[in-house]
Scaffold this active site. Structure first.
Site, mmCIF file in Angstrom:
data_model
loop_
_atom_site.group_PDB
_atom_site.id
_atom_site.type_symbol
_atom_site.label_atom_id
_atom_site.label_comp_id
_atom_site.label_asym_id
_atom_site.label_seq_id
_atom_site.Cartn_x
_atom_site.Cartn_y
_atom_site.Cartn_z
ATOM 1 N N CYS A 144 -49.999 2.329 -0.525
ATOM 2 C CA CYS A 144 -50.658 3.619 -0.724
ATOM 3 C C CYS A 144 -52.141 3.453 -1.039
ATOM 4 C CB CYS A 144 -49.952 4.409 -1.809
ATOM 5 S SG CYS A 144 -49.737 3.532 -3.378
ATOM 6 N N TYR A 145 -52.467 2.610 -2.017
ATOM 7 C CA TYR A 145 -53.874 2.370 -2.314
ATOM 8 C C TYR A 145 -54.630 1.813 -1.099
ATOM 9 C CZ TYR A 145 -53.342 2.981 -7.435
ATOM 10 O OH TYR A 145 -53.144 3.473 -8.698
#
Length: 336
Positions: A144-145
């Site tokens: 996600c990051y």
């Protein structure tokens, strides 16, 4: 009709996969596995899916007779599941970190695990590898990051404007998963912003490796937990190696993402908002401001559970199976 199974369907990413696949016109979810909730109706765990007439099952991966599998399983667990599925000829999108790295040594260093069964996988960021994803049997869904940071960095690295990037990311609590912990306990996170793994987060080498495909770059990354449910705001700092204007940078991003279905480039000075992408598969990119010291700031916003996880996985499935990339993912964000 494509028959699909989700392994590890009781978590947040499993719930989001079910949400998008339930309205997909070419897909039928025939199995959603969970040892903990076997024989429990899905709506009892994911109450927003009240009309989904399906129960969790405890079927083993070897017993799944399907065309496509999403492995929404923890890091380290996927490597014991994915190879047997691929060997059976099943297409797989793995949402763990087990197959994201080109260099297994990097995975083993940062995840602290011995990789027992490495396989060739395509990194599942369509903005990088769309054509390769279309031909793949195994796709490693991005973290996600890294999704927000990589999309923020590609134009700068590709253009050779910056060889050092500093990514400061702030994530909603759902990124920590469905199981409560002391760090995510309401009194500990409410009214608080908590930096963690300040220089040692395992998503840093993923960002570094993937942006390195576009040029020589060094990446520093620090994540923060913030008291919201969904979303990641990434603020990317760099010092361009030549004089540029905000408008020039904005046009560079518009050129890079002109044909991308899920990336929206905002006007110079316009700041992405978490609420604008909440629940959607979109990434908003904006800011493009430069201070008096020559520091350029670019900001991205994504929903960590959608563009940062399950929405991206569905887009990858669409590409792998010959469906339109946007199928079942067209909805915009939920602002306010």
């Amino acid at each position: 009709m494509l028959e699909v199974a989700i392994i590890g369907a009781s978590g947040y990413t499993g719930g989001e996969l079910l949400r998008f696949l339930d309205v997909h016109g070419e897909v039928e979810v025939v199995a959603a596995t969970s040892r903990q909730y076997a024989d429990t109706p899905i709506r009892k765990v994911h109450p927003h899916l009240h009309d989904l007439d399906l129960k969790f099952t405890d079927k083993s991966p070897s017993d799944l007779d399907v065309d496509m599998v999403f492995t929404a399983t923890p890091h380290g667990a996927s490597m014991s599941i994915v190879p047997q599925l691929v060997e059976k000829g099943v297409k797989v999108v793995d949402l763990s970190g087990d197959y994201r790295f080109d260099d297994i040594g990097i995975y083993e260093k940062w995840y602290g695990l011995k990789h027992e069964q490495p396989l060739d996988a395509v990194y599942g960021l369509p903005e990088m590898y769309r054509e390769e994803i279309k031909k793949a049997n195994l796709v490693a869904n991005p973290g996600c990051y890294p999704t927000g940071a990589i999309l923020a960095g590609i134009p700068l690295v590709k253009e050779g404007l910056a060889d050092i990037l500093i990514a400061d990311s702030k994530s909603g609590v759902s990124g920590a998963g469905i199981k409560p912990t002391p760090a995510t306990h309401y009194p500990n996170i409410s009214d608080n912003i908590v930096p963690y793994a300040v220089t040692t987060h395992r998503h840093m080498p993923e960002i570094q490796e993937k942006l390195g495909k576009f040029g020589d770059v060094r990446v520093s990354f620090t994540p923060h937990l913030v008291p919201v449910i969904r979303g990641i705001i990434t603020t990317l700092h760099s010092f361009p190696n030549r004089e540029v204007s905000s408008e020039e940078i904005m046009e560079l991003y518009k050129k890079q993402y002109h044909d991308e279905a899920f990336v929206r480039v905002l006007d110079a000075g316009e700041i992405p908002r978490l609420s604008s992408v909440r629940g959607s598969n979109f990434c908003h990119v904006g800011c493009f401001e430069i201070d008096e010291n020559g520091r350029l700031v670019v900001v991205t916003a994504i929903d960590n559970l959608v563009k940062g996880a399950s929405g991206a996985a569905v887009a990858n499935m669409n590409l792998m199976c010959g469906f339109p990339e946007t199928m079942s993912l067209e909805g915009c964000g939920l602002h306010p």
